[in-house]
Design an enzyme around this catalytic site. Sequence first.
Site, short mmCIF file in Angstrom:
data_model
loop_
_atom_site.label_atom_id
_atom_site.label_comp_id
_atom_site.label_asym_id
_atom_site.label_seq_id
_atom_site.Cartn_x
_atom_site.Cartn_y
_atom_site.Cartn_z
N GLU A 119 45.04 47.13 -150.52
CA GLU A 119 43.91 46.79 -151.03
C GLU A 119 43.83 47.28 -152.52
OE1 GLU A 119 40.49 48.36 -148.90
OE2 GLU A 119 41.20 47.37 -146.98
N LEU A 137 40.33 42.97 -147.75
CA LEU A 137 39.45 44.17 -147.34
C LEU A 137 39.52 44.36 -145.61
CD1 LEU A 137 37.95 46.60 -148.46
CD2 LEU A 137 35.84 45.30 -148.24
N SER A 138 40.64 44.33 -145.31
CA SER A 138 40.76 44.50 -143.72
C SER A 138 42.05 45.36 -143.31
CB SER A 138 40.74 42.78 -143.33
OG SER A 138 41.45 42.93 -141.99
N GLU A 139 41.60 46.61 -142.83
CA GLU A 139 42.79 47.43 -142.39
C GLU A 139 43.79 46.58 -141.23
OE1 GLU A 139 39.75 48.35 -143.17
OE2 GLU A 139 40.30 49.42 -144.83
N GLN A 145 43.21 52.81 -147.98
CA GLN A 145 42.47 53.54 -148.87
C GLN A 145 41.96 54.72 -148.68
OE1 GLN A 145 39.11 51.05 -150.67
NE2 GLN A 145 40.78 50.03 -152.00
N PHE A 146 41.38 54.87 -147.29
CA PHE A 146 40.90 56.14 -146.73
C PHE A 146 41.49 56.13 -145.32
CE2 PHE A 146 38.10 54.99 -150.38
CZ PHE A 146 38.18 56.47 -150.95
N ASP A 169 39.95 57.50 -142.98
CA ASP A 169 38.81 57.23 -141.97
C ASP A 169 39.06 55.63 -141.47
OD1 ASP A 169 38.64 58.99 -144.26
OD2 ASP A 169 36.63 59.24 -143.38
N HIS A 190 34.64 59.36 -146.00
CA HIS A 190 35.88 59.35 -146.89
C HIS A 190 36.48 60.30 -146.90
CE1 HIS A 190 33.00 56.08 -148.40
NE2 HIS A 190 33.92 55.61 -148.80
#
Length: 325
Positions: free
Chosen positions: A29, A58-60, A82-83, A85, A127
């Site tokens: 992302e 925006l989709s892990e 990004q994180f 988590d 995060h």
Amino acid sequence: MPVMTYGEAIRDGLRQAMKEDERVYLLGEDIAEYGGVYGITKGLVKEFGKKRVKNTPLSEGAIIGEAIGAAIAGLRPVAEIQFSDFMTTAFSTLVDVAAPYRFRIGTPIPMVIRAPSGGGLRIGPYHSKSTEAWYFHVPGLKLVAPSTPSDAKGLLAASIDDNDPVLFFEHKKLYYEIKEEVPDGSYRIPLGKALVRREGSHITLMTYGAMVHLALKTAEKLSKEEGIELEVVDLRTLVPLDEETLLNSFRKTNRVIILHEAPRRGGVGAELESLICEKGFDSLSAPPVRITAKMTPIPVAPQLEDYYLPSEQDIVDAAKRLVQY
């Protein structure tokens, strides 16, 4: 050798891998023009183009799904989450598809997932998690947790070379906090090799990631003020685990502290303690001690986050207790 931060060393490792092998490409992302949330991929899109530095939705789940497909097709994707988590939204894809694929089908899955993790930046429970234990239990995944810039670059190169899915846990607090000389060009640090960061004779302290720096700082304090010499062993790789180096260090000191930032229950530390008890029981001079984060969600308030995380005083207290046992 140039001096680099942890984040710069990771960027240099990505650049080097992309220069060496056209099959390596990056996805995540906002990683192209923006350079990712921590700026780690900044500038790489100008050098390698949008086909090799790809922005994603925006989709892990989609990111890891694409990485799996690309790896099966013969590419070597490096995905940025990004994180760490947020990898939970892709959990099934990762543990049910990527992890067992080579064992079921025989086809390699050479993919790396860069997973920024850890606390200390005051960004709260969504995060700041240390999620390695969730994946530590899954056969088929390899887990890497570098603590220094030069290790980050060398271990990243080895991870990209690997034919299994590798979760590369980068500690966010280290990105711009530490710097050191990093070798130019290409080099690799083999997965599964721990490193004795500091020699000591009284207690072995086993740790990884950002906790390595807390351990080394506290070891110097204990040496000067208490005459207690900690031997600090940096795991570097959680899977595969370097049992030989860990046990050799423990059999030298006969006492062990296990330190990690993730919560205590079911953590990597429990496996290390089990290793000591199963294979080093006859050498124990005192019960092993685990120092971990508290078993609570990560607090937002700075004072509470400091209380939640392991501290220098925790190590000092444990070391004094062990030498007096």
